[in-house]
Scaffold this motif. Structure first.
Motif, PDB file in Angstrom:
ATOM      1  N   ALA A   1     -47.096  32.007   8.558  1.00 28.46           N
ATOM      2  CA  ALA A   1     -45.684  31.880   8.942  1.00 28.46           C
ATOM      3  C   ALA A   1     -45.483  32.374  10.367  1.00 28.46           C
ATOM      4  O   ALA A   1     -46.180  33.283  10.834  1.00 28.46           O
ATOM      5  CB  ALA A   1     -44.823  32.685   7.977  1.00 28.46           C
ATOM      6  N   ALA A   2     -44.529  31.771  11.063  1.00 27.11           N
ATOM      7  CA  ALA A   2     -44.188  32.214  12.415  1.00 27.11           C
ATOM      8  C   ALA A   2     -43.435  33.532  12.327  1.00 27.11           C
ATOM      9  O   ALA A   2     -42.625  33.725  11.411  1.00 27.11           O
ATOM     10  CB  ALA A   2     -43.337  31.169  13.117  1.00 27.11           C
ATOM     11  N   PRO A   3     -43.685  34.449  13.251  1.00 27.73           N
ATOM     12  CA  PRO A   3     -42.959  35.727  13.214  1.00 27.73           C
ATOM     13  C   PRO A   3     -41.471  35.499  13.438  1.00 27.73           C
ATOM     14  O   PRO A   3     -41.078  34.672  14.272  1.00 27.73           O
ATOM     15  CB  PRO A   3     -43.584  36.527  14.366  1.00 27.73           C
ATOM     16  N   PRO A   4     -40.614  36.190  12.700  1.00 27.92           N
ATOM     17  CA  PRO A   4     -39.164  36.005  12.864  1.00 27.92           C
ATOM     18  C   PRO A   4     -38.688  36.560  14.194  1.00 27.92           C
ATOM     19  O   PRO A   4     -39.275  37.490  14.742  1.00 27.92           O
ATOM     20  CB  PRO A   4     -38.577  36.793  11.689  1.00 27.92           C
ATOM     21  N   ALA A   5     -37.614  35.964  14.703  1.00 27.78           N
ATOM     22  CA  ALA A   5     -37.042  36.449  15.959  1.00 27.78           C
ATOM     23  C   ALA A   5     -36.441  37.836  15.732  1.00 27.78           C
ATOM     24  O   ALA A   5     -35.812  38.087  14.701  1.00 27.78           O
ATOM     25  CB  ALA A   5     -35.962  35.490  16.443  1.00 27.78           C
ATOM     26  N   PRO A   6     -36.637  38.770  16.671  1.00 25.64           N
ATOM     27  CA  PRO A   6     -36.097  40.116  16.489  1.00 25.64           C
ATOM     28  C   PRO A   6     -34.577  40.107  16.542  1.00 25.64           C
ATOM     29  O   PRO A   6     -33.968  39.354  17.305  1.00 25.64           O
ATOM     30  CB  PRO A   6     -36.699  40.894  17.666  1.00 25.64           C
ATOM     31  N   THR A   7     -33.957  40.957  15.741  1.00 24.74           N
ATOM     32  CA  THR A   7     -32.515  41.108  15.774  1.00 24.74           C
ATOM     33  C   THR A   7     -32.136  42.148  16.821  1.00 24.74           C
ATOM     34  O   THR A   7     -32.991  42.868  17.341  1.00 24.74           O
ATOM     35  CB  THR A   7     -31.994  41.557  14.398  1.00 24.74           C
ATOM     36  N   SER A   8     -30.846  42.237  17.119  1.00 26.72           N
ATOM     37  CA  SER A   8     -30.394  43.236  18.087  1.00 26.72           C
ATOM     38  C   SER A   8     -30.653  44.647  17.561  1.00 26.72           C
ATOM     39  O   SER A   8     -30.935  45.569  18.326  1.00 26.72           O
ATOM     40  CB  SER A   8     -28.902  43.047  18.380  1.00 26.72           C
ATOM     41  N   ALA A   9     -30.592  44.817  16.227  1.00 27.38           N
ATOM     42  CA  ALA A   9     -30.882  46.127  15.642  1.00 27.38           C
ATOM     43  C   ALA A   9     -32.350  46.484  15.835  1.00 27.38           C
ATOM     44  O   ALA A   9     -32.691  47.642  16.107  1.00 27.38           O
ATOM     45  CB  ALA A   9     -30.518  46.134  14.158  1.00 27.38           C
ATOM     46  N   ASP A  10     -33.249  45.486  15.701  1.00 23.81           N
ATOM     47  CA  ASP A  10     -34.672  45.724  15.937  1.00 23.81           C
ATOM     48  C   ASP A  10     -34.897  46.185  17.373  1.00 23.81           C
ATOM     49  O   ASP A  10     -35.629  47.148  17.633  1.00 23.81           O
ATOM     50  CB  ASP A  10     -35.480  44.451  15.686  1.00 23.81           C
ATOM     51  N   THR A  11     -34.268  45.482  18.318  1.00 24.80           N
ATOM     52  CA  THR A  11     -34.414  45.832  19.734  1.00 24.80           C
ATOM     53  C   THR A  11     -33.869  47.229  20.012  1.00 24.80           C
ATOM     54  O   THR A  11     -34.470  48.010  20.756  1.00 24.80           O
ATOM     55  CB  THR A  11     -33.687  44.802  20.607  1.00 24.80           C
ATOM     56  N   ALA A  12     -32.722  47.565  19.404  1.00 29.06           N
ATOM     57  CA  ALA A  12     -32.128  48.889  19.605  1.00 29.06           C
ATOM     58  C   ALA A  12     -33.053  49.982  19.093  1.00 29.06           C
ATOM     59  O   ALA A  12     -33.190  51.039  19.720  1.00 29.06           O
ATOM     60  CB  ALA A  12     -30.770  48.963  18.901  1.00 29.06           C
ATOM     61  N   ARG A  13     -33.708  49.751  17.949  1.00 29.29           N
ATOM     62  CA  ARG A  13     -34.625  50.753  17.404  1.00 29.29           C
ATOM     63  C   ARG A  13     -35.832  50.958  18.319  1.00 29.29           C
ATOM     64  O   ARG A  13     -36.250  52.097  18.569  1.00 29.29           O
ATOM     65  CB  ARG A  13     -35.079  50.339  16.006  1.00 29.29           C
ATOM     66  N   VAL A  14     -36.397  49.858  18.825  1.00 31.69           N
ATOM     67  CA  VAL A  14     -37.539  49.974  19.728  1.00 31.69           C
ATOM     68  C   VAL A  14     -37.133  50.702  21.011  1.00 31.69           C
ATOM     69  O   VAL A  14     -37.845  51.583  21.503  1.00 31.69           O
ATOM     70  CB  VAL A  14     -38.111  48.579  20.059  1.00 31.69           C
ATOM     71  N   LEU A  15     -35.961  50.343  21.555  1.00 29.30           N
ATOM     72  CA  LEU A  15     -35.472  50.972  22.781  1.00 29.30           C
ATOM     73  C   LEU A  15     -35.227  52.463  22.571  1.00 29.30           C
ATOM     74  O   LEU A  15     -35.569  53.297  23.429  1.00 29.30           O
ATOM     75  CB  LEU A  15     -34.185  50.277  23.232  1.00 29.30           C
ATOM     76  N   ALA A  16     -34.661  52.828  21.425  1.00 30.52           N
ATOM     77  CA  ALA A  16     -34.390  54.238  21.128  1.00 30.52           C
ATOM     78  C   ALA A  16     -35.680  55.028  20.970  1.00 30.52           C
ATOM     79  O   ALA A  16     -35.790  56.158  21.462  1.00 30.52           O
ATOM     80  CB  ALA A  16     -33.533  54.347  19.867  1.00 30.52           C
ATOM     81  N   ARG A  17     -36.663  54.458  20.293  1.00 28.92           N
ATOM     82  CA  ARG A  17     -37.926  55.174  20.094  1.00 28.92           C
ATOM     83  C   ARG A  17     -38.665  55.380  21.414  1.00 28.92           C
ATOM     84  O   ARG A  17     -39.238  56.450  21.651  1.00 28.92           O
ATOM     85  CB  ARG A  17     -38.793  54.417  19.100  1.00 28.92           C
ATOM     86  N   GLU A  18     -38.628  54.367  22.266  1.00 32.31           N
ATOM     87  CA  GLU A  18     -39.282  54.537  23.563  1.00 32.31           C
ATOM     88  C   GLU A  18     -38.544  55.578  24.397  1.00 32.31           C
ATOM     89  O   GLU A  18     -39.169  56.406  25.074  1.00 32.31           O
ATOM     90  CB  GLU A  18     -39.343  53.196  24.304  1.00 32.31           C
ATOM     91  N   THR A  19     -37.221  55.559  24.341  1.00 24.09           N
ATOM     92  CA  THR A  19     -36.432  56.566  25.046  1.00 24.09           C
ATOM     93  C   THR A  19     -36.734  57.961  24.499  1.00 24.09           C
ATOM     94  O   THR A  19     -36.900  58.922  25.253  1.00 24.09           O
ATOM     95  CB  THR A  19     -34.930  56.260  24.903  1.00 24.09           C
ATOM     96  N   GLY A  20     -36.804  58.075  23.164  1.00 27.79           N
ATOM     97  CA  GLY A  20     -37.100  59.361  22.548  1.00 27.79           C
ATOM     98  C   GLY A  20     -38.467  59.896  22.937  1.00 27.79           C
ATOM     99  O   GLY A  20     -38.621  61.097  23.180  1.00 27.79           O
ATOM    100  N   ARG A  21     -39.473  59.011  23.006  1.00 23.06           N
ATOM    101  CA  ARG A  21     -40.819  59.453  23.396  1.00 23.06           C
ATOM    102  C   ARG A  21     -40.825  59.983  24.824  1.00 23.06           C
ATOM    103  O   ARG A  21     -41.447  61.009  25.117  1.00 23.06           O
ATOM    104  CB  ARG A  21     -41.811  58.301  23.250  1.00 23.06           C
ATOM    105  N   ARG A  22     -40.119  59.305  25.707  1.00 19.30           N
ATOM    106  CA  ARG A  22     -40.088  59.746  27.107  1.00 19.30           C
ATOM    107  C   ARG A  22     -39.282  61.029  27.249  1.00 19.30           C
ATOM    108  O   ARG A  22     -39.610  61.891  28.068  1.00 19.30           O
ATOM    109  CB  ARG A  22     -39.535  58.643  27.990  1.00 19.30           C
ATOM    110  N   MET A  23     -38.222  61.180  26.463  1.00 21.46           N
ATOM    111  CA  MET A  23     -37.460  62.423  26.493  1.00 21.46           C
ATOM    112  C   MET A  23     -38.299  63.579  25.948  1.00 21.46           C
ATOM    113  O   MET A  23     -38.202  64.708  26.427  1.00 21.46           O
ATOM    114  CB  MET A  23     -36.168  62.271  25.681  1.00 21.46           C
ATOM    115  N   ALA A  24     -39.131  63.308  24.944  1.00 18.25           N
ATOM    116  CA  ALA A  24     -39.981  64.345  24.375  1.00 18.25           C
ATOM    117  C   ALA A  24     -41.039  64.801  25.362  1.00 18.25           C
ATOM    118  O   ALA A  24     -41.531  65.932  25.263  1.00 18.25           O
ATOM    119  CB  ALA A  24     -40.643  63.827  23.086  1.00 18.25           C
TER     120      ALA A  24
END
Length: 275
Positions: A246-269
């Protein structure tokens, strides 16, 4: 005995038919669908909580930037000075009208009316961004993720109102009030902005900047596509040529927000915080 032989022959015929279907020439091998299992995403929340400690108040500007002006300039857009003759008693005061406050001074047979309206010089007023429903939902998910790391978000509008409640005068310096709100209510200022980019999954590329309110130091500053990680092994689905991945599903805005938050959190840490 005959019944047992009949059952054995039937089972053999069924097995032969299934095997033939599996091994049919020119057809892909039929496999059982594999359950989709996304690998667990590593989160920086426990490390971030220890890094921030009690200095964890963040004022978030989503798709907005702090204005660089240090004072607020006004201009007069209309001035009306009118003298009227007539019999009148002594009157002094201010009358509210649809066009604004009107100063009135009447002495004997003369009356003087002064009317003044003011507004910001174009481009000098503090910026206010109106978010769409989708952007507001994405901002909410971004904040919900970072709250797991101990981040406390401060509302910019309410903090500005609280800082300006005792300010007097016809021409308040809105920029100074906003700065006082930032100093009095937040430890960090975070700006998240985005630009269109057709090369990334979500269609937008993000920039995150974090500054210390105490000394203005830039602690975190990075650009990211916020692409969603591999979701693991995808199941087989029926296609024109047989079963295929199956083709991977397109990411939702919530998916993007979670990835953005985790990357921000790692850099803040990883940032250096002066205690």
């Amino acid at each position: 005995m005959r019944l047992a032989m009949t059952c054995a022959v039937s089972v053999a015929l069924m097995f032969t038919a299934d095997a033939a279907a599996q091994m049919r020439a020119g057809q892909p091998q039929v496999l059982a669908p594999t359950p989709r299992s996304a690998p667990p995403a590593a989160t920086p929340w426990s490390v971030l909580r220890g890094k921030l400690g009690t200095r964890n108040r963040v004022m978030l500007l989503w798709d907005a930037e702090l204005d660089s002006e240090v004072n607020t300039r006004y201009r007069e857009v209309e001035t009306l000075d009118r003298r009227v003759q007539g019999a009148a008693a002594q009157v002094d005061g201010v009358v509210d009208s649809a066009a604004g406050p009107v100063g009135v001074a009447v002495a004997g047979g003369s009356a003087q009316l002064q009317q003044r309206s003011e507004k910001f010089v174009e481009g000098d007023a503090p910026s206010r961004t109106s978010l769409s429903a989708g952007e507001r939902a994405m901002q909410s998910e971004f904040m919900a993720q970072l709250r797991q790391g101990g981040v406390r978000f401060i509302d910019r509008t309410l903090a500005t109102r609280l800082a300006g409640k005792s300010v007097q005068g016809d021409r308040p310096n809105i920029h100074a009030i906003e700065t006082q709100a930032l100093i009095g209510h937040a430890d960090y200022l975070m700006e998240v902005s985005s630009v269109a980019d057709a090369q990334v999954q979500s269609g937008r590329r993000y920039h995150v900047s974090l500054r210390s309110v105490a000394n203005g130091e830039i602690l975190v500053d990075f650009d990211t596509a916020a692409d969603v990680d591999d979701a693991g092994v995808l199941p087989y689905v029926a296609g024109a040529g047989g079963f295929e991945r199956a083709a991977p599903p397109a990411p939702t805005s919530a998916d993007t927000a979670r990835v953005l938050a985790r990357e921000t959190g790692r850099r803040m840490a990883d940032m250096s915080v002066a205690r």
